[in-house]
Design a protein around this motif. Structure first.
Motif, PDB file in Angstrom:
ATOM      1  N   GLU A  79     -15.368  11.937 -19.962  1.00 32.09           N
ATOM      2  CA  GLU A  79     -15.834  12.006 -18.573  1.00 32.09           C
ATOM      3  C   GLU A  79     -15.208  13.192 -17.847  1.00 32.09           C
ATOM      4  O   GLU A  79     -15.889  13.916 -17.100  1.00 32.09           O
ATOM      5  CB  GLU A  79     -15.500  10.695 -17.856  1.00 32.09           C
ATOM      6  CG  GLU A  79     -16.284   9.505 -18.390  1.00 32.09           C
ATOM      7  CD  GLU A  79     -15.774   8.177 -17.871  1.00 32.09           C
ATOM      8  OE1 GLU A  79     -16.581   7.234 -17.759  1.00 32.09           O
ATOM      9  OE2 GLU A  79     -14.561   8.074 -17.578  1.00 32.09           O
ATOM     10  N   THR A  80     -13.915  13.395 -18.065  1.00 31.25           N
ATOM     11  CA  THR A  80     -13.231  14.535 -17.448  1.00 31.25           C
ATOM     12  C   THR A  80     -13.834  15.849 -17.928  1.00 31.25           C
ATOM     13  O   THR A  80     -14.101  16.767 -17.139  1.00 31.25           O
ATOM     14  CB  THR A  80     -11.731  14.494 -17.795  1.00 31.25           C
ATOM     15  OG1 THR A  80     -11.179  13.266 -17.356  1.00 31.25           O
ATOM     16  CG2 THR A  80     -10.995  15.658 -17.141  1.00 31.25           C
ATOM     17  N   LEU A  81     -14.055  15.927 -19.225  1.00 31.22           N
ATOM     18  CA  LEU A  81     -14.613  17.143 -19.811  1.00 31.22           C
ATOM     19  C   LEU A  81     -16.012  17.417 -19.276  1.00 31.22           C
ATOM     20  O   LEU A  81     -16.359  18.564 -18.966  1.00 31.22           O
ATOM     21  CB  LEU A  81     -14.644  17.000 -21.337  1.00 31.22           C
ATOM     22  CG  LEU A  81     -14.911  18.256 -22.159  1.00 31.22           C
ATOM     23  CD1 LEU A  81     -13.813  19.291 -21.920  1.00 31.22           C
ATOM     24  CD2 LEU A  81     -14.975  17.900 -23.643  1.00 31.22           C
ATOM     25  N   ALA A  82     -16.815  16.367 -19.133  1.00 37.24           N
ATOM     26  CA  ALA A  82     -18.166  16.541 -18.601  1.00 37.24           C
ATOM     27  C   ALA A  82     -18.129  17.110 -17.182  1.00 37.24           C
ATOM     28  O   ALA A  82     -18.939  17.975 -16.825  1.00 37.24           O
ATOM     29  CB  ALA A  82     -18.911  15.209 -18.615  1.00 37.24           C
ATOM     30  N   ALA A  83     -17.187  16.629 -16.386  1.00 36.62           N
ATOM     31  CA  ALA A  83     -17.053  17.142 -15.019  1.00 36.62           C
ATOM     32  C   ALA A  83     -16.615  18.600 -15.030  1.00 36.62           C
ATOM     33  O   ALA A  83     -17.131  19.434 -14.262  1.00 36.62           O
ATOM     34  CB  ALA A  83     -16.052  16.297 -14.239  1.00 36.62           C
ATOM     35  N   GLU A  84     -15.686  18.932 -15.892  1.00 36.20           N
ATOM     36  CA  GLU A  84     -15.166  20.302 -15.947  1.00 36.20           C
ATOM     37  C   GLU A  84     -16.188  21.290 -16.495  1.00 36.20           C
ATOM     38  O   GLU A  84     -16.161  22.482 -16.145  1.00 36.20           O
ATOM     39  CB  GLU A  84     -13.903  20.340 -16.810  1.00 36.20           C
ATOM     40  CG  GLU A  84     -12.733  19.589 -16.203  1.00 36.20           C
ATOM     41  CD  GLU A  84     -11.514  19.518 -17.102  1.00 36.20           C
ATOM     42  OE1 GLU A  84     -10.442  19.138 -16.611  1.00 36.20           O
ATOM     43  OE2 GLU A  84     -11.649  19.849 -18.314  1.00 36.20           O
ATOM     44  N   LEU A  85     -17.094  20.807 -17.349  1.00 32.94           N
ATOM     45  CA  LEU A  85     -18.064  21.704 -17.983  1.00 32.94           C
ATOM     46  C   LEU A  85     -19.397  21.766 -17.254  1.00 32.94           C
ATOM     47  O   LEU A  85     -20.315  22.454 -17.705  1.00 32.94           O
ATOM     48  CB  LEU A  85     -18.297  21.261 -19.433  1.00 32.94           C
ATOM     49  CG  LEU A  85     -17.092  21.393 -20.366  1.00 32.94           C
ATOM     50  CD1 LEU A  85     -17.430  20.893 -21.763  1.00 32.94           C
ATOM     51  CD2 LEU A  85     -16.591  22.832 -20.421  1.00 32.94           C
ATOM     52  N   ALA A  86     -19.518  21.065 -16.136  1.00 33.27           N
ATOM     53  CA  ALA A  86     -20.774  21.092 -15.378  1.00 33.27           C
ATOM     54  C   ALA A  86     -21.130  22.533 -15.002  1.00 33.27           C
ATOM     55  O   ALA A  86     -20.310  23.272 -14.468  1.00 33.27           O
ATOM     56  CB  ALA A  86     -20.641  20.245 -14.118  1.00 33.27           C
ATOM     57  N   GLY A  87     -22.343  22.918 -15.346  1.00 37.08           N
ATOM     58  CA  GLY A  87     -22.816  24.254 -15.018  1.00 37.08           C
ATOM     59  C   GLY A  87     -22.478  25.331 -16.027  1.00 37.08           C
ATOM     60  O   GLY A  87     -22.878  26.487 -15.860  1.00 37.08           O
ATOM     61  N   THR A  88     -21.781  24.965 -17.108  1.00 37.57           N
ATOM     62  CA  THR A  88     -21.402  25.970 -18.111  1.00 37.57           C
ATOM     63  C   THR A  88     -22.419  26.104 -19.234  1.00 37.57           C
ATOM     64  O   THR A  88     -22.323  27.034 -20.044  1.00 37.57           O
ATOM     65  CB  THR A  88     -20.049  25.601 -18.758  1.00 37.57           C
ATOM     66  OG1 THR A  88     -20.200  24.382 -19.505  1.00 37.57           O
ATOM     67  CG2 THR A  88     -18.964  25.438 -17.703  1.00 37.57           C
ATOM     68  N   GLY A  89     -23.361  25.157 -19.318  1.00 36.31           N
ATOM     69  CA  GLY A  89     -24.295  25.145 -20.435  1.00 36.31           C
ATOM     70  C   GLY A  89     -23.812  24.334 -21.613  1.00 36.31           C
ATOM     71  O   GLY A  89     -24.506  24.239 -22.633  1.00 36.31           O
ATOM     72  N   VAL A  90     -22.617  23.733 -21.493  1.00 36.77           N
ATOM     73  CA  VAL A  90     -22.057  22.909 -22.566  1.00 36.77           C
ATOM     74  C   VAL A  90     -22.179  21.441 -22.171  1.00 36.77           C
ATOM     75  O   VAL A  90     -21.708  21.035 -21.110  1.00 36.77           O
ATOM     76  CB  VAL A  90     -20.586  23.254 -22.829  1.00 36.77           C
ATOM     77  CG1 VAL A  90     -20.027  22.399 -23.979  1.00 36.77           C
ATOM     78  CG2 VAL A  90     -20.438  24.742 -23.153  1.00 36.77           C
TER      79      VAL A  90
END
Length: 273
Positions: free
Chosen positions: A166-177
């Motif tokens: 969940e943390t990673l998903a928040a941090e990667l929002a908008g990166t294409g990952v």
């Protein structure tokens, strides 16, 4: 194009179970797959089922150095960037209460189930961000939120992996990952036969897998299809979704009921007190 088609993928725990199913399904979708496992013979067996589009690699995900070596080997063999990482390697643990479980069992379970995923994300995610596309699938298990008695180390490790996802998903929002957390209940694999599971707990788990469990192939296909759609949470089976809703809407009642049922039933048979 769907993310899981023609993917350059790394799958940990690929020697059997859900990991092998992920590797085979990715190959069916046109991908090339690095099949990593602590058991090299098992990794080779999976790769042999795929053929030239698979590379077996021995890797203990609990060791950061070995995960870095895995990434280097994958990059060299693929002759390009990895665009999908499936952090799937894990071990089972269960059958004793907190306080009875040896601390060595806690450490080994967390080393593999949690630190293995931390290492996979730490090593691979920066490159995914730099290339601006790709994905991460973390195998969390419904144990990440179900809190079943006599599964302390496993529950804790998987809950931490869900929080990490969940943390990673928040941090990667908008990166294409994209990030996907896979949370199945019982899957017909060999995890119940692990050395950290008490015999009676293993017998109960094997029975549940046989009668209610999904096949690893079905779980892997469901997870990959959901990843293509950009879904964070994948709860394949109806019982996983039911428990998820109960925990969200009536958490105190859920835990109390679980404790009562444990004292009346499986916990007693498993030696719980």
């Amino acid at each position: 194009m769907k993310r899981t088609e023609n993917a350059a993928a790394v799958v940990t725990g690929a020697g059997g179970g859900i990991g092998r199913a992920f590797a085979l399904e990715l190959a069916r979708r046109g991908g090339r797959v690095v099949c990593a496992d602590i058991d090299l013979d098992a990794a080779r067996a999976t790769a042999a089922l795929i053929g030239a589009d698979a590379l077996p690699v021995r890797c203990d995900v609990a060791e950061e150095r070995q995960v870095r070596e895995l990434a280097a080997t994958a990059g060299s063999w693929l002759d390009g960037p990895v665009d999908l990482v499936v952090n799937n390697a894990g071990i089972g643990a269960g059958g004793r209460t907190v306080g009875e479980i040896p601390l060595r069992d806690w450490r080994r379970t967390l080393d593999v189930n949690l630190w293995g995923v931390v290492h996979g994300c730490h090593v691979f995610v920066p490159d995914l961000i730099e290339q601006g596309h790709g994905g991460v699938i973390n195998t969390c298990s419904a144990a990440s939120f179900a809190a079943a008695p006599l599964m302390g180390p496993y529950n804790v490790s998987k809950a931490a992996v869900l929080a990490l996802s969940e943390t990673l998903a928040a941090e990667l929002a908008g990166t294409g990952v994209a990030v996907t957390a896979l949370c199945p209940t019982f899957v017909r694999t060999g995890i119940a036969g692990g050395p950290l599971i008490e015999a009676r707990a293993a017998k109960l788990a094997a029975t549940a897998m046989r009668w209610t469990g999904w096949s690893a192939d079905r779980v892997a296909r469901t997870a990959l299809d959901a990843h293509d759609k950009g879904r964070l949470y994948v709860l394949p089976q109806p019982d996983a979704r039911l428990v998820w809703r109960l925990k969200r809407h009536v958490p105190v009642t859920y835990v109390r009921t679980l404790g009562l049922l444990g004292r009346l039933g499986p916990a007693t048979r498993l030696g719980g007190r």
